[in-house]
Structure formats: structure tokens, C-alpha cells
Scaffold this active site. Structure first.
Site, PDB file in Angstrom:
ATOM      1  CB  THR A  58      -0.861  -0.015   1.285  1.00 58.46           C
ATOM      2  OG1 THR A  58      -1.806  -1.079   1.171  1.00 58.46           O
ATOM      3  CG2 THR A  58      -1.599   1.303   1.510  1.00 58.46           C
TER       4      THR A  58
ATOM      5  N   GLY B  69     -10.875  -1.937   3.081  1.00 58.20           N
ATOM      6  CA  GLY B  69     -10.042  -1.818   4.284  1.00 58.20           C
ATOM      7  C   GLY B  69      -9.997  -0.395   4.824  1.00 58.20           C
TER       8      GLY B  69
ATOM      9  N   GLY C 237      -1.218  -1.738   6.715  1.00 57.34           N
ATOM     10  CA  GLY C 237      -1.226  -2.932   7.565  1.00 57.34           C
ATOM     11  C   GLY C 237      -2.580  -3.611   7.496  1.00 57.34           C
TER      12      GLY C 237
HETATM   13  N1  ASP Z   1      -4.299  -1.476   4.882  1.00 61.47           N
HETATM   14  C1  ASP Z   1      -4.550  -2.143   3.642  1.00 61.47           C
HETATM   15  C2  ASP Z   1      -5.897  -2.815   3.741  1.00 61.47           C
HETATM   16  O1  ASP Z   1      -6.180  -3.417   4.757  1.00 61.47           O
HETATM   17  C3  ASP Z   1      -3.496  -3.156   3.275  1.00 61.47           C
HETATM   18  C4  ASP Z   1      -2.081  -2.745   3.504  1.00 61.47           C
HETATM   19  O2  ASP Z   1      -1.810  -1.643   3.944  1.00 61.47           O
HETATM   20  O3  ASP Z   1      -1.160  -3.553   3.228  1.00 61.47           O
HETATM   21  O4  ASP Z   1      -6.635  -2.816   2.798  1.00 61.47           O
END
Ligand code: ASP
Length: 343
Positions: free
Chosen positions: A209, A239, A261
Site C-alpha cells: 500500500t 479496508g 497494515g
Molecule cells: N491497509 C490495507 C488494507 O487493509 C493493506 C495494507 O496496507 O497492506 O486494505
């Protein structure tokens, strides 16, 4: 009496918010306030040096440096933090290295579903889109929602229709295909079928991300985040990244924050807003607030990930509870890029 009240109010209005102090090597402490600054991330997770080839390591560092250079150029020329955040994130969205735009992960059904958001710390205006699969640069969609609609958050087909009306680049959904992300989905599906195991810490699930926060010469903070979400997501799951207050937040009185995350935890703990709130209401420094949220609240709850943040003085925090986080910052004095813990 009226005069005294007026003077007191004037005095209070002229006070700077509580200054930030450095408490870990993951932050900067700008003794001489820089007149502009930017911090970015390219995702947090199980990023270990032993799993990285030298070529991959170099490619990520180059992409982070190139992204920072875009923001640096705009900000040093006196451009706005909005422009710096959009152009920098759009560049990362176009890179297959990151889980946003071109490098987005796949859903359970083998599609790419993208989320993004942006927030302006000057007037707390914000825009977000979720669950789109044909918008080339979702960060531009988020910006269009902020500027051109009376809404904050659009999703799915409606968001795609809006982006088309706004003359943004619309692409064939196949544009988002990358072999690497497809293989990740196949490995996860095979593992799930054989063991029933859903181990979201497995590097195949997410990571990459992107996010950026900029402070321009006018003192305005803007934060943005863009993602493909988590591999194998189902049921139109969205998310934290496009959720204002969870994955993204900005307030000129405090700071700008972009998270990465396990999104469900970042939504439940309203992470990005929590960092700002701790500065505003509890007088914490940026680094104290970020450390408390990422290490003392999320970690015990099982929420893995991290954030990058920038305060009104140009202090930076890059805090994470995972093995690594693609990250970097730039200001008029220096540019810094890192991947693993302890660098
Ligand atoms: N936070 C993002 C989500 O949960 C994924 C990530 O940041 O790796 O969609």
C-alpha cells in the site's frame, strides 16, 4: 474588561501547538523548522533482508527515491501539498512494485479492487473512493470526490461512473494484472484449500500500500493513501486506506497520517485520527502519539502494520510493528529512504 478578553484571545490564537520531540531513530527532530517536507510509505509487513534479492532491494529504494524527488520538486518550487501528494502517489500507483494501481493485489475472485483517500489539513476536507476496478489512478479519483462532489466517500460502480464523468483515466481492468500478484493469490488459494489456514501475516496477503503526507511552504498538511487492499479479499471488502480517520487523516493543527497494515484493526482503532487526537488533546509529540498507537494499542490487539506521519513543524514519524516498511522522507536538508527495521 472587553479589552482584556480580546487581548487574551489574541494571545491564545498566536500560540503554536505543542512542539514535537524525537524519541526514536525512526523520527526526525527538526531543530530548524524546514519550510517544506514530505514522508511516504510503500507498505509494511514481513519484509526481511534475507528474502530480498539485491536487485529487488535496489529497485524499491530507487522507486522510493524517485517518488520523493517528485514531491520535493513540487514543494521546493512553492507548489501545494495537495499537488505533491497526488503526483507522488500517482507515480507509485503506476509502479508494479507497490500494492496500489498497477501492482494491486487480487481479490478472491481474481479481480483488482482499488481504494484511495486524501485529506486536506487546512479545512478538513476529504475525498475517498473504494472498490473501483478501472480507475488508473485512484488517488485522483479521491481528489475529484473531495473537490468536485458534495460527498466524502464513493464506492464501486458509482465511484467508477463519477471518475469517468470527471474525465479521469479509465483503463481496462486487465491493466492491473501483474504475474507476481496473481501467483500470490494462487499460492494463498492452494494453501487455503489444503490446510484451511488463513495466515494474514503471510507475505502473499498484502504489503505495498502507498501513502504520502506533505507540508508545503504555506504550512498546509495533506495526507493520502492508495491500495489494492489484501490479497484474497471477498464480499467487496474495503479496508482502512479509504476510511478517513482510519487509514488517512490530516489536520494543520496537529499532523497528517497515512497507515498501512491489517486494515480491519486500523479501522477499529481509528488509528490515523487517534495519532492526531493524542497530539491535540493530550499534548503528545508526533512520535509519542505514533509509538503509543502502533506499539501499545495495535500490537497487543494483534494489529500488524505501521504508519508515516508529518507534523506542522515538519517532524516525521515512520513507526511500524512489522519486520519492515518501505519508507522515506525528504525536506530541504535531506532525503532518507529505508526498508528494514534498524536502518
Ligand atoms: N491497509 C490495507 C488494507 O487493509 C493493506 C495494507 O496496507 O497492506 O486494505
Amino acid at each position: 474588561m472587553k479589552y482584556i478578553i480580546y487581548l487574551s484571545l489574541l494571545f491564545l490564537a498566536c500560540q503554536e501547538p505543542v512542539p514535537s520531540v524525537k524519541i526514536s531513530e525512526a523520527s526526525t527532530d527538526n531543530k530548524t523548522k524546514p519550510d517544506f517536507a514530505m514522508v511516504i510509505h510503500g507498505g509494511a509487513g514481513t519484509i526481511l533482508k534475507k528474502n530480498m534479492t539485491p536487485e529487488k532491494d535496489t529497485a524499491y529504494r530507487k522507486a522510493l527515491n524517485d517518488a520523493l524527488e517528485i514531491g520535493h520538486r513540487i514543494l521546493s518550487d512553492g507548489g501545494t501539498s495537495t499537488d505533491a501528494v497526488i503526483q507522488t502517489i500517482a507515480f507509485m500507483e503506476d509502479s508494479p512494485l507497490f500494492n496500489s494501481g498497477k501492482g494491486a493485489v487480487f481479490t478472491h475472485d481474481g479481480k483488482n479492487s482499488l481504494d484511495a483517500s486524501i485529506m486536506n489539513g487546512k479545512d478538513l476536507n476529504a475525498g475517498a473512493i473504494g472498490g473501483v476496478s478501472n480507475v488508473k489512478n485512484p488517488i485522483k479519483g479521491a481528489y475529484a470526490v473531495m473537490e468536485e462532489s458534495e460527498h466524502v466517500f464513493l464506492s464501486g460502480k458509482g465511484a467508477e461512473e463519477f471518475c469517468k464523468e470527471q474525465s479521469l483515466d479509465i483503463v481496462d481492468p486487465k491493466y492491473f494484472f501483474t504475474q507476481k500478484r496473481w501467483d500470490s493469490l494462487q499460492r494463498i488459494l492452494a494453501k487455503e484449500a489444503s490446510t484451511g489456514d488463513i495466515d494474514t501475516e503471510n507475505p502473499d496477503y498484502k504489503y505495498g500500500t502507498v501513502g504520502a503526507i506533505a507540508l508545503d511552504k504555506q504550512g498546509n498538511i495533506v495526507a493520502g493513501t492508495s491500495t489494492g487492499g489484501m490479497t484474497n479479499k471477498r464480499y467487496d471488502r474495503i479496508g482502512d486506506s479509504p476510511v478517513i480517520g482510519a487509514g488517512t487523516y490530516a489536520n494543520n493543527k496537529t499532523c497528517g497520517v497515512s497507515c498501512t497494515g491489517h486494515g480491519e484493526f486500523f479501522i477499529r482503532y481509528a488509528v490515523a485520527h487517534d495519532v492526531s487526537a493524542m497530539m491535540e488533546y493530550a499534548g503528545k509529540s508526533l512520535e509519542e502519539a505514533a509509538t503509543e498507537v502502533i506499539h501499545k494499542k495495535l500490537m497487543p490487539a494483534g494489529g500488524s502494520g505501521g504508519l508515516v506521519a508529518l507534523d506542522y513543524n515538519g517532524n516525521v514519524s515512520m513507526t511500524f510493528n512489522t519486520a519492515g516498511m518501505y519508507r522515506g522522507y525528504t525536506n530541504k536538508n535531506e532525503t532518507y529512504v529505508a526498508i528494514y527495521k534498524n536502518e
